[in-house]
Scaffold this motif. Structure first.
Motif, short mmCIF file in Angstrom:
data_model
loop_
_atom_site.label_atom_id
_atom_site.label_comp_id
_atom_site.label_asym_id
_atom_site.label_seq_id
_atom_site.Cartn_x
_atom_site.Cartn_y
_atom_site.Cartn_z
N ASN A 68 54.09 28.30 28.32
CA ASN A 68 53.44 29.61 28.31
C ASN A 68 51.99 29.49 28.75
N ALA A 69 51.49 30.54 29.38
CA ALA A 69 50.09 30.53 29.80
C ALA A 69 49.65 31.94 30.17
N ILE A 70 48.35 32.18 30.01
CA ILE A 70 47.72 33.39 30.54
C ILE A 70 46.91 32.95 31.75
N VAL A 71 47.24 33.50 32.91
CA VAL A 71 46.60 33.10 34.16
C VAL A 71 45.60 34.17 34.58
N LEU A 72 44.34 33.80 34.68
CA LEU A 72 43.29 34.73 35.08
C LEU A 72 42.94 34.48 36.55
N LEU A 73 43.11 35.52 37.37
CA LEU A 73 42.86 35.43 38.80
C LEU A 73 41.54 36.14 39.11
N ASP A 74 40.62 35.44 39.73
CA ASP A 74 39.27 35.95 39.98
C ASP A 74 39.24 36.68 41.32
N ASP A 75 39.09 38.01 41.29
CA ASP A 75 39.09 38.75 42.56
C ASP A 75 37.78 38.62 43.31
N GLY A 76 36.81 37.91 42.71
CA GLY A 76 35.57 37.66 43.41
C GLY A 76 35.70 36.58 44.48
N CYS A 77 36.75 35.79 44.40
CA CYS A 77 36.94 34.72 45.38
C CYS A 77 38.36 34.67 45.94
N MET A 78 39.19 35.68 45.59
CA MET A 78 40.55 35.75 46.12
C MET A 78 40.76 37.11 46.77
N THR A 79 41.44 37.15 47.91
CA THR A 79 41.84 38.43 48.48
C THR A 79 42.99 38.99 47.65
N TYR A 80 43.26 40.27 47.82
CA TYR A 80 44.38 40.85 47.08
C TYR A 80 45.71 40.30 47.58
N SER A 81 45.77 39.91 48.84
CA SER A 81 46.97 39.24 49.34
C SER A 81 47.17 37.92 48.62
N ASP A 82 46.06 37.17 48.43
CA ASP A 82 46.13 35.90 47.70
C ASP A 82 46.61 36.13 46.26
N ILE A 83 46.09 37.18 45.64
CA ILE A 83 46.44 37.47 44.25
C ILE A 83 47.92 37.78 44.11
N ILE A 84 48.44 38.66 44.98
CA ILE A 84 49.86 39.01 44.90
C ILE A 84 50.74 37.82 45.24
N ASN A 85 50.34 37.02 46.22
CA ASN A 85 51.12 35.82 46.56
C ASN A 85 51.17 34.86 45.39
N HIS A 86 50.05 34.72 44.68
CA HIS A 86 50.00 33.82 43.53
C HIS A 86 50.93 34.33 42.42
N ILE A 87 50.85 35.63 42.15
CA ILE A 87 51.67 36.21 41.08
C ILE A 87 53.15 36.08 41.39
N THR A 88 53.56 36.41 42.62
CA THR A 88 54.98 36.34 42.97
C THR A 88 55.48 34.91 43.07
N THR A 89 54.60 33.99 43.44
CA THR A 89 55.00 32.58 43.56
C THR A 89 55.21 31.93 42.20
N TYR A 90 54.32 32.21 41.26
CA TYR A 90 54.36 31.51 39.97
C TYR A 90 54.94 32.36 38.83
N SER A 91 55.45 33.52 39.16
CA SER A 91 56.01 34.39 38.12
C SER A 91 57.21 33.74 37.43
N ARG A 92 57.20 33.73 36.12
CA ARG A 92 58.32 33.26 35.31
C ARG A 92 58.08 33.69 33.87
N LYS A 93 59.12 33.56 33.04
CA LYS A 93 59.01 33.95 31.66
C LYS A 93 57.96 33.10 30.95
N GLY A 94 57.12 33.75 30.16
CA GLY A 94 56.09 33.03 29.43
C GLY A 94 54.75 32.97 30.14
N ILE A 95 54.68 33.55 31.35
CA ILE A 95 53.42 33.60 32.10
C ILE A 95 52.94 35.04 32.15
#
Length: 370
Positions: free
Chosen positions: A326-353
């Motif tokens: 389990n983990a809470i993942v904080l994505l910093d929009d100050g250094c990531m594009t929104y494309s990067d953010i969505i790609n990260h979420i869809t790539t690492y999405s699983r139960k407990g995250i």
């Protein structure tokens, strides 16, 4: 003009700002206009957004006129070849916008396209693609056959679960959270039917576009839609409002079935509302989900400056690599594009995250539970 983007806002100040930022990023290089219609939010949503987005056109309604009428106010003004109906609690990407435009451009009979919506934790939202709620399709949904046989083309047409969400498909119904249409056709059919106040208007519009001899398409392009997670679909209010919208749809498009459909839908409302009450009383107290933010779940910071991001979010202990549990993942929009953010979420999405986004400019965290 290439594109008009229409957003109806109601009391989602920070979500709206995030949506607008993603829209500005996604339309770089396009000749696009953005129109925001506020349905009497009663807060400082529009004043807050207007200062930050002077290029956006804002319409402020004195009353909450509903989703359909508010959208129609902007649709009547639209100058783009295409109009994108977009919810204020979404994040879109350049790939999403450009892919949608390219598909309509290359398919003359395409009226509108929808995309692969995921919730704030990257879980696919089945309302991204649906079939027309014919009497049989609706019967299967109301009485649970679609849930019992989710991969059956006969019983589960409502959400078309048997069609891969990773492939493009010609479908019947698109979600009003993201619907890109030919503006001329949208204006020709009169936009949304204002008899629908909330729910059902996207079903009706999709139906009418098809009646004009056009086709609707689902495309496997990722976007984020927070409301898909936060809507309480087992609440009695949702059940009542949703099925009331279905009755309006049937009265309009299937009048000859009214004698049979109305009693069935009313029975379905009663059954679903009763199940919602029973679930809340007897099941919910014993099935509480673990709150990942109880202090025991590790944080992961994805940022060029993790220490600063952690301090802004009030996090004292964190890692910079994704753990197995389990983990809470904080994505910093100050250094990531929104494309990067969505790609990260869809790539690492699983139960407990659980994913959260740091809006660095405000020092606040936006999450599905905001």
């Amino acid at each position: 003009m290439d594109l008009t983007i229409v957003i109806v806002n109601y009391r989602v100040k920070y979500f709206l700002e995030q949506t607008l930022r993603s829209v500005i990023e996604a339309t770089q290089g396009l000749n696009a206009e953005v129109i925001v219609v506020d349905n009497a939010s009663g807060d400082d949503s529009i004043e807050f957004a207007r200062k930050r987005f002077p290029q956006v056109t804002f319409i402020e309604n004195a009353d909450n006129v509903g989703f359909a009428r508010a959208n129609n106010q902007a649709i009547a003004m639209a100058q783009g070849r295409y109009t994108l109906i977009l919810n204020p609690d979404t994040i879109v990407t350049r790939e999403c916008i450009e892919g949608s435009i390219a598909h309509i451009d290359s398919h003359p009979q395409c009226a509108a396209v929808g995309v692969r919506m995921v919730d704030g934790n990257g879980v696919f939202l089945p309302e991204s693609k649906r079939a027309f709620p014919t009497p049989w399709v609706s019967f299967c949904k109301i009485f649970g056959l679609s849930r019992l046989f989710p991969m059956s083309p006969r019983f589960a047409k409502y959400h078309l679960r048997y069609l891969s969400d990773l492939e493009a498909h010609e479908v019947d119904i698109l979600a009003g959270a993201y619907m890109m249409c030919r503006t001329s056709l949208l204006q020709h059919v009169g936009g949304f039917d204002e008899d629908f106040f909330m729910y059902g208007e996207d079903i009706d519009l999709s139906f009418r576009l098809a009646q004009n001899g056009y086709r609707n398409w689902y495309l496997p392009l990722n976007m984020l839609h927070y409301k898909g997670e936060s809507t309480k679909k087992d609440s009695m209010r949702y059940v009542q409002v949703f099925y009331d919208a279905m009755l309006i749809f049937y009265r309009k498009h299937f009048p000859r079935y009214s004698a049979v459909l109305y009693p069935l839908v009313k029975l379905g409302v009663l059954l679903r509302a009763s199940l919602a009450v029973l679930k809340r009383i007897f099941i919910a107290p014993f099935k509480r989900k673990k709150d990942l933010r109880d202090g025991s779940t590790p944080w992961v910071i994805v940022s060029e400056n993790a220490a600063t991001a952690a301090a802004m979010a009030g996090v004292t202990q964190y890692a910079e690599t994704q753990p197995q549990g389990n983990a809470i993942v904080l994505l910093d929009d100050g250094c990531m594009t929104y494309s990067d953010i969505i790609n990260h979420i869809t790539t690492y999405s699983r139960k407990g995250i659980e994913f959260q986004i740091l809006a660095r400019r405000h020092g606040i965290v936006i999450s599905p539970k905001s």
